[in-house]
Design a protein around this motif. Sequence first.
Motif, PDB file in Angstrom:
ATOM      1  N   VAL A   1     -15.407  92.355 146.845  1.00 43.50           N
ATOM      2  CA  VAL A   1     -16.211  91.303 146.201  1.00 43.50           C
ATOM      3  C   VAL A   1     -15.870  91.210 144.714  1.00 43.50           C
ATOM      4  O   VAL A   1     -15.690  90.117 144.169  1.00 43.50           O
ATOM      5  N   ALA A   2     -15.772  92.350 144.050  1.00 44.24           N
ATOM      6  CA  ALA A   2     -15.474  92.371 142.610  1.00 44.24           C
ATOM      7  C   ALA A   2     -14.136  91.687 142.322  1.00 44.24           C
ATOM      8  O   ALA A   2     -14.016  90.905 141.371  1.00 44.24           O
ATOM      9  N   ASP A   3     -13.134  91.979 143.146  1.00 46.03           N
ATOM     10  CA  ASP A   3     -11.823  91.334 142.976  1.00 46.03           C
ATOM     11  C   ASP A   3     -11.940  89.831 143.171  1.00 46.03           C
ATOM     12  O   ASP A   3     -11.315  89.034 142.459  1.00 46.03           O
ATOM     13  N   HIS A   4     -12.765  89.428 144.134  1.00 45.42           N
ATOM     14  CA  HIS A   4     -12.926  88.006 144.469  1.00 45.42           C
ATOM     15  C   HIS A   4     -13.629  87.233 143.355  1.00 45.42           C
ATOM     16  O   HIS A   4     -13.217  86.131 142.992  1.00 45.42           O
ATOM     17  N   ILE A   5     -14.703  87.835 142.785  1.00 47.09           N
ATOM     18  CA  ILE A   5     -15.485  87.084 141.782  1.00 47.09           C
ATOM     19  C   ILE A   5     -15.008  87.350 140.357  1.00 47.09           C
ATOM     20  O   ILE A   5     -15.374  86.624 139.430  1.00 47.09           O
ATOM     21  N   GLY A   6     -14.234  88.427 140.161  1.00 43.26           N
ATOM     22  CA  GLY A   6     -13.627  88.662 138.851  1.00 43.26           C
ATOM     23  C   GLY A   6     -14.465  89.447 137.868  1.00 43.26           C
ATOM     24  O   GLY A   6     -14.441  89.180 136.661  1.00 43.26           O
ATOM     25  N   THR A   7     -15.209  90.446 138.345  1.00 42.11           N
ATOM     26  CA  THR A   7     -15.954  91.311 137.415  1.00 42.11           C
ATOM     27  C   THR A   7     -15.076  92.498 137.009  1.00 42.11           C
ATOM     28  O   THR A   7     -14.100  92.832 137.671  1.00 42.11           O
TER      29      THR A   7
END
Length: 556
Positions: free
Chosen positions: A287-293
């Motif tokens: 998820v982090a990779d997908h949303i860019g955090t």
Amino acid sequence: MCGIVCAFDLKEKAEGLRPQLLEMSKKVRHRGPDWSGIYASENAILAHERLAIVDPASGKQPLFSPDGSLVLAANGEIYNHRELRKQFEGTYDFTTQSDCEVILALYKEKGIDFLDDLNGIFGFAIYDASRDEYFVARDHMGIIPLYMGWDKNGTFYVASELKALEGFCNKIELFPPGHYLHSKEGEVKRWYTRDWMEYDAVKENETSIAEIREALEAAVHRQLMSDVPYGVLLSGGLDSSVTSAIAKKYAQKRVESDDKTDAWWPQLHSFSVGLEGSPDLAAARKVADHIGTVHHEIKFTIQEGLDAIKDVIYNLETYDITTIRASTPMYLMARVIKSMGIKMVLSGEGADELFGGYLYFHKAPSPKDFHEETVRKLKKLHMYDCLRANKSLAAWGIEGRVPFLDKEFIDVAMRINPKDKMINGERMEKWVVRKAFEDYLPESVAWRQKEQFSDGVGYSWIDTLKELVEKEISDDQLANAGYRFPIQTPTTKEEYYYRSIFESHFPSDAAALSVPQEPSVACSTKIALEWDEAFRNMNDPSGRAVAQVHEDAYEK
């Protein structure tokens, strides 16, 4: 996130009680390490430990009305304070930019009838010196903890945590969520009531996916109000992934400027916790990779978790099994988050209660049963997930905010037709939320099965806890538990183990009675145990206890 300890109806001289209040207040200083303040008069003492999130420079408490007659000690955040302030332009002289100061203006203008104007999370006490009256209130869901107690002389206290009252009060109670106490009326009264608490009010309603989406986006946006660095908790499950993705959408701009100026800390940091190789760590990374955090994985070992349990029970003030299982990883994660200078985080609590996300909801016999169980779950949430999220984080001076439990969003979520929340062959749990936000998330996350937080950090965490208590607590000890613990007698070895630790911190019967106790399967309420024959003789809060629903259900 602050800490308050207040004394009213003083039965001893204030100068004698003031040092005691300072001592009591020190016990909640972890909640507010940034500043200590105290007000003392002949009839009231209000102590405050501050965690500065909004207006760090001038917002120290207690806060006073311009004439000095009203005194406020508040723990919480008022998300709509800027809109509320507008009605007082030219009529009330605000002295700080604190979001809580608007409470004083509203009280001065409306008396006690202003609580539903607030959109926020709070536990506060106001003392009106001119009338010698006090007013205490707690937010709609009990997101902020609040306790009340009486000492042997009859002095009345309110405090953010049990530990401030233990040893001083011989009677202690939870201050109920959505209630207030006005000294003039002399009894605790409910202020938060909604039509959706009755099934008949919602059974014919239309369900709008678009409205759910807009309302949650607005809730997250509101709750990004902060003058200090903040982050998001990201387990990789649906709920925290949705709140994190929405936060990322708004993080570039400063909410306080109506999104006109750049954010002070535009890089959004996300945090996940788990054992090496746990389901949550892998899903959160995706998820982090997908949303860019900017993502941080916090790994703990089983031994580190076991070593922390005694401290966790002291900070959480409970012996509830699910809460301790899930709070331990969260408590360890909070310490690392604090070390990085983050003072506020968004978290995903509340979605399972609103939308029937726990796996036992698969067994709900009808939309009416389903809806009534969600209402029951929400009413009890202050003793479980709200307590966990607040106190696990506050132990290290971090504020937790929960957008799914935003007062306006709850109204939208609970007014949709309960039949559209039901789980069937075509729809999995929380289908409505998944549908509303599927374009925000990777498909494998949007449609991932529910994992309770204590399961998702790694199944071996709970399995090892069960092995530990099996060794530590004998069959004889459990059989004779009623002699050692006549009040709320433990029914399992795990509960006995936690209760023994709790007793070492909080020996009074009054403290023991402040903790809930009821049988549960996968976090169900007692009533929902009747839904399925298999539930009736089982008492295990793990999601894996729901046979033929969880993909890794326990083998018989």
